[in-house]
Design a protein around this motif. Structure first.
Motif, PDB file in Angstrom:
ATOM      1  N   UNK A 149       0.848  -1.188   0.000  1.00 54.17           N
ATOM      2  CA  UNK A 149       0.000   0.000   0.000  1.00 54.17           C
ATOM      3  C   UNK A 149       0.884   1.238   0.000  1.00 54.17           C
ATOM      4  N   UNK A 150       0.585   2.182  -0.903  1.00 56.42           N
ATOM      5  CA  UNK A 150       1.351   3.417  -1.013  1.00 56.42           C
ATOM      6  C   UNK A 150       0.432   4.609  -0.769  1.00 56.42           C
ATOM      7  N   UNK A 151       0.962   5.563  -0.024  1.00 59.54           N
ATOM      8  CA  UNK A 151       0.244   6.819   0.175  1.00 59.54           C
ATOM      9  C   UNK A 151       0.837   7.845  -0.795  1.00 59.54           C
ATOM     10  N   UNK A 152      -0.007   8.342  -1.706  1.00 60.06           N
ATOM     11  CA  UNK A 152       0.437   9.269  -2.752  1.00 60.06           C
ATOM     12  C   UNK A 152      -0.149  10.646  -2.470  1.00 60.06           C
ATOM     13  N   UNK A 153       0.717  11.660  -2.513  1.00 61.72           N
ATOM     14  CA  UNK A 153       0.290  13.044  -2.321  1.00 61.72           C
ATOM     15  C   UNK A 153       0.863  13.888  -3.452  1.00 61.72           C
ATOM     16  N   UNK A 154      -0.012  14.606  -4.149  1.00 66.30           N
ATOM     17  CA  UNK A 154       0.399  15.471  -5.259  1.00 66.30           C
ATOM     18  C   UNK A 154       0.160  16.919  -4.843  1.00 66.30           C
ATOM     19  N   UNK A 155       1.247  17.712  -4.820  1.00 67.33           N
ATOM     20  CA  UNK A 155       1.187  19.100  -4.362  1.00 67.33           C
ATOM     21  C   UNK A 155       1.492  20.031  -5.536  1.00 67.33           C
ATOM     22  N   UNK A 156       0.569  20.927  -5.922  1.00 69.68           N
ATOM     23  CA  UNK A 156       0.859  21.900  -6.982  1.00 69.68           C
ATOM     24  C   UNK A 156       1.957  22.872  -6.546  1.00 69.68           C
ATOM     25  N   UNK A 157       2.767  23.322  -7.502  1.00 68.18           N
ATOM     26  CA  UNK A 157       3.855  24.269  -7.239  1.00 68.18           C
ATOM     27  C   UNK A 157       3.538  25.577  -7.955  1.00 68.18           C
ATOM     28  N   UNK A 158       3.538  26.700  -7.182  1.00 66.19           N
ATOM     29  CA  UNK A 158       3.169  27.997  -7.717  1.00 66.19           C
ATOM     30  C   UNK A 158       4.343  28.964  -7.655  1.00 66.19           C
ATOM     31  N   UNK A 159       4.323  29.979  -8.553  1.00 63.48           N
ATOM     32  CA  UNK A 159       5.281  31.067  -8.475  1.00 63.48           C
ATOM     33  C   UNK A 159       4.734  32.136  -7.529  1.00 63.48           C
ATOM     34  N   UNK A 160       5.546  33.169  -7.262  1.00 57.57           N
ATOM     35  CA  UNK A 160       5.077  34.253  -6.405  1.00 57.57           C
ATOM     36  C   UNK A 160       3.907  34.997  -7.035  1.00 57.57           C
ATOM     37  N   UNK A 161       3.824  34.963  -8.350  1.00 56.35           N
ATOM     38  CA  UNK A 161       2.719  35.616  -9.056  1.00 56.35           C
ATOM     39  C   UNK A 161       1.511  34.694  -9.216  1.00 56.35           C
ATOM     40  N   UNK A 162       1.506  33.579  -8.472  1.00 63.05           N
ATOM     41  CA  UNK A 162       0.414  32.601  -8.497  1.00 63.05           C
ATOM     42  C   UNK A 162       0.225  32.007  -9.894  1.00 63.05           C
ATOM     43  N   UNK A 163       1.355  31.750 -10.542  1.00 62.41           N
ATOM     44  CA  UNK A 163       1.317  31.061 -11.827  1.00 62.41           C
ATOM     45  C   UNK A 163       1.757  29.613 -11.593  1.00 62.41           C
TER      46      UNK A 163
END
Length: 477
Positions: free
Chosen positions: A217-231
């Motif tokens: 069993x694997x726990x997978x977490x996907x985290x978005x990466x943003x710039x300072x300008x929220x891009x």
């Protein structure tokens, strides 16, 4: 051959001539000549009569023109050479080599240019060094992580992957870099998590199995990466193998459930008999005595269970500590024989004990050694039918002391052997409770032996009996 060399030389000279013609030196000189010849031509056209009557004046103009052209040509050459040196410095910097400071004494534009190049070079060099250190730290941390980490761009293409992720996904980062996740690793749930994180910009979490044939069993977490300008730059996927955590959680849940059940059963029995006595059974002396006898047995059963739980807890709390106590096996075995031989005789079971003389000391306390001997021998007597035989023997084997407890009892089914040392595990639960067992005896044995550096194994055949083998490391005499 000679004509070929001459042709090659002429081509080389032609190329050099073309390069020289387009060089800064010749362009400045040519511009100077043009700018000077225009006014001279105007003077010559309108003052031709004066020049013809004064031929020395024309010669003087031609001399000064030639001299000035030579000076400009020489100065332009020095300027071009200086700029060529600056060009070399910039190219060495581009190639990753250090650039030296080119100093000029005169405080003119070239001196300022040299200073600006030097300061820029030092700034870029410092930033490159800092970036290189940061990259090394990042790669070191990434490779030392036990969790798998995969980096993606905003299109879902793979940018990086650490070694843990390569092992979990069974792919090589060099071969999949720049590819979409589904092209590198075909797993719809994993792809869906990544797409949701990129589309919604929110963290996505899920526990899943990556391989259908493996119970991992694997726990997978996907985290978005943003710039300072929220891009949105991309996403980072962290994969953690939680198989062992899930197993421990399941064991804890089962342990709590088993303890609750083991405590509830005798308490329910005691409560029932006490209520019956209070309802009037006390008036019948014979019934009251029988009920009180049952209550006493259930109370003793509760006491044994609690004592075993406390002992198991003490053993587990001492895990990892050095074992300082020592014990001889022969005297402890004799005490256990004296304790259990009456029980064996009551069932007409032959208890045979053979201990080799002068065995070395064992790395565990006398109480723990006695507990191991009692649990194994008592179990053998309990599950051996009347008229059977229990044979306990101990002997030296290389650098170890081996203890074997063999019986001719009912045996253990093959499918139960891997779980026989688990807490509260019973092959026949009803029969075990009838015999007064708590289901913790073999678990206690296993913990004591492993803490002393030994190991315990079991071989059994249904209807033929069992052999429990314990191997203790012998202490130096």
């Amino acid at each position: 051959m000679a004509s070929f060399r001459e042709e090659g030389r002429s081509r080389s000279e032609g190329t050099e001539f073309v390069a020289a013609r387009h060089s800064l030196r010749w362009r400045i000189t040519a511009a100077f000549v043009v700018l000077v010849l225009l006014p001279l031509g105007w003077i010559y056209y309108f003052a031709i009569d004066v020049l013809e009557t004064h031929p020395g004046l024309l010669a003087t103009l031609v001399f000064f023109f030639a001299f000035s052209t030579g000076v400009v040509f020489q100065w332009a050459g020095q300027l071009a050479k200086t700029l060529e040196e600056y060009t070399g410095i910039v190219r060495r910097l581009e190639a990753g080599h250090g650039a030296s400071h080119y100093w000029m004494d005169q405080p003119d534009e070239l001196g300022q240019l040299a200073k600006a190049i030097y300061e820029t070079t030092e700034s870029v060099r410092h930033k490159i060094h800092q970036l290189s250190q940061d990259k090394t730290k990042f790669e070191t941390i990434l490779e030392s992580m036990v969790e798998g980490v995969v980096g993606f761009d905003h299109m879902g293409r793979i940018l990086l992957m650490n070694s843990a992720a390569e092992q979990m996904l069974r792919i090589q980062s060099d071969r999949v870099r720049g590819k979409l996740l589904l092209e590198a690793f075909r797993h719809r749930e994993l792809e869906s998590l990544l797409i949701q994180a990129l589309n919604t910009g929110e963290v996505q979490k899920k526990q899943l199995q990556l391989w259908p044939n493996k119970p991992q069993t694997f726990r997978v977490q996907v985290v978005p990466v943003w710039t300072e300008q929220r891009r949105l730059l991309g996403a980072a996927m962290v994969i953690d193998d939680v198989t062992e955590v899930r197993r421990l959680e399941q064991m804890r849940t089962e342990f709590v459930a088993n303890v609750s059940h083991e405590l509830r059963t005798p308490l329910t029995s005691i409560k029932g008999f006490v209520e019956t006595l209070l309802d009037g059974a006390l008036d019948d002396a014979k019934v009251a005595k029988r009920f009180l006898s049952i209550i006493n047995e259930e109370t003793q059963r509760l006491q044994r269970l609690i004592e075993d739980l406390l002992q198991l807890s003490r053993i587990e709390s001492q895990a990892g500590r050095a074992v300082e106590d020592q014990a001889f096996l022969e005297p402890e075995m004799q005490r256990v024989r004296n304790l259990l031989e009456p029980i064996a005789l009551e069932k007409r079971i032959t208890l045979q004990v053979d201990v080799q003389k002068n065995l070395p000391q064992l790395p565990l306390s006398p109480d723990n050694l006695k507990q191991v001997l009692v649990n194994l021998t008592e179990n053998a007597i309990k599950y051996t039918p009347e008229g059977g035989r229990v044979h306990v023997r101990a002997f030296r084997q290389d650098q170890n002391v081996t203890l074997e407890v063999q019986d001719t009892g009912i045996g253990i089914p093959e499918e139960s052997l891997p779980r026989i040392f688990e807490r509260f595990y019973r092959v026949d639960k009803a029969r075990s409770r009838e015999m007064g067992g708590t289901g913790l005896g073999l678990a206690i044995v296993k913990h004591i032996i492993e803490r002393s550096g030994g190991r315990v194994t079991v071989h059994s055949q249904v209807g033929a009996g069992s052999i429990f083998t314990v191997s203790f490391p012998a202490l130096q005499e």
